[in-house]
Scaffold this motif. Sequence first.
Motif, mmCIF file in Angstrom:
data_model
loop_
_atom_site.group_PDB
_atom_site.id
_atom_site.type_symbol
_atom_site.label_atom_id
_atom_site.label_comp_id
_atom_site.label_asym_id
_atom_site.label_seq_id
_atom_site.Cartn_x
_atom_site.Cartn_y
_atom_site.Cartn_z
ATOM 1 N N TRP A 12 0.904 -1.189 -0.028
ATOM 2 C CA TRP A 12 -0.001 0.089 0.077
ATOM 3 C C TRP A 12 1.061 1.254 -0.148
ATOM 4 N N PHE A 13 0.302 2.341 -0.621
ATOM 5 C CA PHE A 13 1.212 3.506 -0.971
ATOM 6 C C PHE A 13 2.515 3.420 -1.529
ATOM 7 N N GLN A 14 2.978 2.312 -1.998
ATOM 8 C CA GLN A 14 3.957 2.341 -2.825
ATOM 9 C C GLN A 14 3.941 2.760 -4.114
ATOM 10 N N ASN A 15 5.089 3.674 -4.772
ATOM 11 C CA ASN A 15 5.042 4.427 -5.889
ATOM 12 C C ASN A 15 6.104 3.664 -6.885
ATOM 13 N N THR A 16 5.564 2.597 -7.563
ATOM 14 C CA THR A 16 6.730 2.145 -8.465
ATOM 15 C C THR A 16 5.880 1.895 -9.747
ATOM 16 N N PRO A 17 5.929 2.994 -10.574
ATOM 17 C CA PRO A 17 5.046 2.853 -11.820
ATOM 18 C C PRO A 17 5.705 2.077 -12.761
ATOM 19 N N VAL A 18 4.904 1.657 -13.584
ATOM 20 C CA VAL A 18 5.420 0.704 -14.760
ATOM 21 C C VAL A 18 5.610 1.651 -16.167
ATOM 22 N N ALA A 19 6.789 1.576 -16.692
ATOM 23 C CA ALA A 19 6.930 2.607 -17.868
ATOM 24 C C ALA A 19 6.528 1.639 -18.961
ATOM 25 N N ALA A 20 6.366 2.342 -20.090
ATOM 26 C CA ALA A 20 5.780 1.657 -21.446
ATOM 27 C C ALA A 20 6.752 0.727 -21.746
ATOM 28 N N ASP A 21 7.999 0.693 -21.645
ATOM 29 C CA ASP A 21 8.953 -0.502 -22.119
ATOM 30 C C ASP A 21 8.868 -1.448 -20.873
ATOM 31 N N GLY A 22 8.303 -1.331 -19.790
ATOM 32 C CA GLY A 22 8.156 -2.298 -18.836
ATOM 33 C C GLY A 22 8.952 -2.307 -17.549
ATOM 34 N N ALA A 23 9.841 -1.211 -17.813
ATOM 35 C CA ALA A 23 10.780 -0.682 -16.662
ATOM 36 C C ALA A 23 9.817 -0.279 -15.228
ATOM 37 N N LEU A 24 10.415 -0.739 -14.408
ATOM 38 C CA LEU A 24 9.456 -0.311 -12.889
ATOM 39 C C LEU A 24 10.390 0.705 -12.189
ATOM 40 N N GLY A 25 9.682 1.623 -12.012
ATOM 41 C CA GLY A 25 10.085 2.929 -11.451
ATOM 42 C C GLY A 25 10.294 2.582 -9.756
ATOM 43 N N MET A 26 10.801 3.588 -9.057
ATOM 44 C CA MET A 26 11.141 3.433 -7.629
ATOM 45 C C MET A 26 10.849 5.027 -7.093
ATOM 46 N N GLU A 27 9.767 5.588 -6.861
ATOM 47 C CA GLU A 27 9.563 6.896 -6.530
ATOM 48 C C GLU A 27 9.144 7.057 -5.077
ATOM 49 N N VAL A 28 9.008 8.156 -4.710
ATOM 50 C CA VAL A 28 8.617 8.527 -3.163
ATOM 51 C C VAL A 28 7.078 8.377 -3.305
ATOM 52 N N SER A 29 6.680 7.802 -2.260
ATOM 53 C CA SER A 29 5.185 7.608 -2.024
ATOM 54 C C SER A 29 4.427 8.968 -2.073
ATOM 55 N N PRO A 30 3.257 9.028 -2.651
ATOM 56 C CA PRO A 30 2.438 10.168 -2.464
ATOM 57 C C PRO A 30 1.744 10.181 -1.346
ATOM 58 N N ALA A 31 1.441 9.374 -0.467
ATOM 59 C CA ALA A 31 0.775 9.478 0.752
ATOM 60 C C ALA A 31 1.120 10.667 1.636
ATOM 61 N N GLU A 32 -0.070 11.335 1.998
ATOM 62 C CA GLU A 32 0.339 12.425 3.011
ATOM 63 C C GLU A 32 -0.535 11.733 4.473
ATOM 64 N N ALA A 33 0.016 12.528 5.575
ATOM 65 C CA ALA A 33 -0.408 12.339 6.763
ATOM 66 C C ALA A 33 -2.059 12.136 6.742
ATOM 67 N N GLY A 34 -2.492 10.876 7.295
ATOM 68 C CA GLY A 34 -3.901 10.803 7.337
ATOM 69 C C GLY A 34 -4.380 10.052 6.083
ATOM 70 N N ASP A 35 -3.686 9.715 5.106
ATOM 71 C CA ASP A 35 -4.326 9.202 4.033
ATOM 72 C C ASP A 35 -4.392 7.651 4.359
ATOM 73 N N ARG A 36 -5.374 6.949 3.773
ATOM 74 C CA ARG A 36 -5.805 5.728 3.883
ATOM 75 C C ARG A 36 -6.317 4.811 2.943
ATOM 76 N N VAL A 37 -6.272 3.683 3.285
ATOM 77 C CA VAL A 37 -7.261 2.816 2.474
ATOM 78 C C VAL A 37 -7.916 1.931 3.443
ATOM 79 N N VAL A 38 -9.258 1.483 3.004
ATOM 80 C CA VAL A 38 -10.089 0.745 4.110
ATOM 81 C C VAL A 38 -10.387 -0.538 3.181
ATOM 82 N N LEU A 39 -10.303 -1.587 3.678
ATOM 83 C CA LEU A 39 -10.882 -3.051 3.279
ATOM 84 C C LEU A 39 -11.832 -3.457 4.117
ATOM 85 N N ARG A 40 -13.015 -4.093 3.440
ATOM 86 C CA ARG A 40 -13.880 -4.973 4.172
ATOM 87 C C ARG A 40 -13.398 -6.552 3.957
#
Length: 199
Positions: free
Chosen positions: A136-164
């Motif tokens: 969760w919150f990991q910012n590893t985008p997939v480029a058009a050539d399939g390469a995987l990025g390794m970027e800073v998480s965009p999550a801010e304080a208080g950001d969340r996911v909720v699962l049922r």
Amino acid sequence: MLDDITVPGGHARAARVEAGQLVEIINVRGRQVCDFVAFNAEDLAEHLSPTHTRSMLGRLTLAVNDRLQTNARNPIFELVEDTVGRHDVLFAACAHRRYELDYDGLRGHRNCRGNFAEVLEPYGVGYLQVPDPINWFQNTPVAADGALGMEVSPAEAGDRVVLRALMDALVAASACPQDQNPINDWEVTDIRLVVKDAS
Ligand SMILES: [Zn+2]
């Protein structure tokens, strides 16, 4: 509220969840990745599987209303809220070996696989039996050539996911200790893990 757990930065915590309850995973200070694994409480051989989730969804991203699948192709969670919209379903949990290989023989670094093994040991799940996580919150985008990025998480304080929860489950969350690349913005901080009844 049934459980409100601080997952200290660089460590993991586990919790039991009943079918119908909600699991909230909250960024406390922001920019923090949370690796997450889960099991069918009745049979720990059945676990949340990013591979089966990708196969069933037919994509590499997660969205609200998606059902997360187990390795037996049963839905274990529904994603009911997401304030970030950027997560990773591709990367393995960081591990002792990864730090050694990638960072000049760095030994003894805390790691998500080890964190999960620590909190799942009472349930009989060993280091190499920890299943692949959803990050969760990991910012590893997939480029058009399939390469995987390794970027800073965009999550801010208080950001969340909720699962049922769609079945009784054992879950574990690791506030990823990775401080050798940018994904946590070079600083490891806490995650909050809340288990509560649906209102
Ligand atoms: Zn990690």
